[in-house]
Design an enzyme around this catalytic site. Sequence first.
Site, PDB file in Angstrom:
ATOM      1  N   GLY A  46       0.822  -1.201   0.000  1.00  0.00           N
ATOM      2  CA  GLY A  46       0.000   0.000   0.000  1.00  0.00           C
ATOM      3  C   GLY A  46       0.856   1.251   0.000  1.00  0.00           C
ATOM      4  O   GLY A  46       1.999   1.228   0.450  1.00  0.00           O
ATOM      5  N   GLN A  51       2.869   9.934   1.317  1.00  0.00           N
ATOM      6  CA  GLN A  51       4.220   9.368   1.366  1.00  0.00           C
ATOM      7  C   GLN A  51       5.087   9.791   0.189  1.00  0.00           C
ATOM      8  O   GLN A  51       6.304   9.651   0.238  1.00  0.00           O
ATOM      9  CB  GLN A  51       4.143   7.827   1.398  1.00  0.00           C
ATOM     10  N   CYS A  92       5.968  -0.322   6.887  1.00  0.00           N
ATOM     11  CA  CYS A  92       5.604   0.860   6.112  1.00  0.00           C
ATOM     12  C   CYS A  92       6.786   1.244   5.225  1.00  0.00           C
ATOM     13  O   CYS A  92       7.922   1.218   5.676  1.00  0.00           O
ATOM     14  CB  CYS A  92       5.280   2.006   7.072  1.00  0.00           C
ATOM     15  N   LEU A  93       6.484   1.588   3.970  1.00  0.00           N
ATOM     16  CA  LEU A  93       7.568   1.975   3.056  1.00  0.00           C
ATOM     17  C   LEU A  93       8.287   3.234   3.533  1.00  0.00           C
ATOM     18  O   LEU A  93       9.431   3.468   3.152  1.00  0.00           O
ATOM     19  CB  LEU A  93       7.018   2.190   1.641  1.00  0.00           C
ATOM     20  N   HIS A 134      -4.317   1.576   7.680  1.00  0.00           N
ATOM     21  CA  HIS A 134      -2.948   2.104   7.758  1.00  0.00           C
ATOM     22  C   HIS A 134      -2.773   3.274   6.769  1.00  0.00           C
ATOM     23  O   HIS A 134      -2.251   4.330   7.135  1.00  0.00           O
ATOM     24  CB  HIS A 134      -1.968   0.961   7.451  1.00  0.00           C
ATOM     25  N   GLU A 135      -3.231   3.071   5.526  1.00  0.00           N
ATOM     26  CA  GLU A 135      -3.050   4.116   4.503  1.00  0.00           C
ATOM     27  C   GLU A 135      -3.947   5.327   4.789  1.00  0.00           C
ATOM     28  O   GLU A 135      -3.553   6.465   4.535  1.00  0.00           O
ATOM     29  CB  GLU A 135      -3.344   3.564   3.098  1.00  0.00           C
ATOM     30  N   HIS A 138      -2.242   7.608   7.056  1.00  0.00           N
ATOM     31  CA  HIS A 138      -1.259   8.459   6.376  1.00  0.00           C
ATOM     32  C   HIS A 138      -1.894   9.755   5.891  1.00  0.00           C
ATOM     33  O   HIS A 138      -1.307  10.831   5.985  1.00  0.00           O
ATOM     34  CB  HIS A 138      -0.646   7.740   5.169  1.00  0.00           C
TER      35      HIS A 138
HETATM   36 NI    NI Z   1       2.723   3.297   5.578  1.00  0.00          NI
END
Ligand code: NI
Length: 174
Positions: A46, A51, A92-93, A134-135, A138
């Site tokens: 995701g 991000q 998480c990226l 989660h997204e 963000h």
């Molecule tokens: Ni993340």
Amino acid sequence: MARLTILRYPDPRLHKVARPVGMVDARIRRLIDDMLETMYAADGVGLAATQVDVHERVIVIDTSQQRDQPLVLIDPELVWRSDELVVNEEGCLSVPEIFEKVQRHAAVTVAALDREGQRFERRVEGLTAVCVQHEMDHLQGKVFVEYLSPLKRERIRVKMNKRTREEQQERQQA
Ligand code: NI
């Protein structure tokens, strides 16, 4: 399509609150394509626009084994949350190589616009439900490490800063 740079925690831009898209146009569709390319290249499940330093309510997700079932969420809202909660290890990226347990709703129903600008609703569970929550965090400027204790979060912050410094030094030496 282009690969975008992913902001790394504790970059303060990760805490900006995204604004609604409203109208899905060619610019947003290009952003979606670039976000998908970036997510697949980074082996993520995701990615939120926040991000990649675009502060608009756009999310891409793909939790399929074959990596061929992208879920695009524009202006997403949760319209239902299960009472049942589950604890999963999340990554998480923007916080590479850190995995920590976070509690989430086991299932949710999300309402959003698709890349054609059409409104749809989707009920999701399992990894996809975790990912959607989660997204969506963000987009509110919240990174998953903010669910952890201040001590743990501080350790992660120090580790991330150290790694970023080391990478910069390696790049200068190269
Ligand atoms: Ni993340």
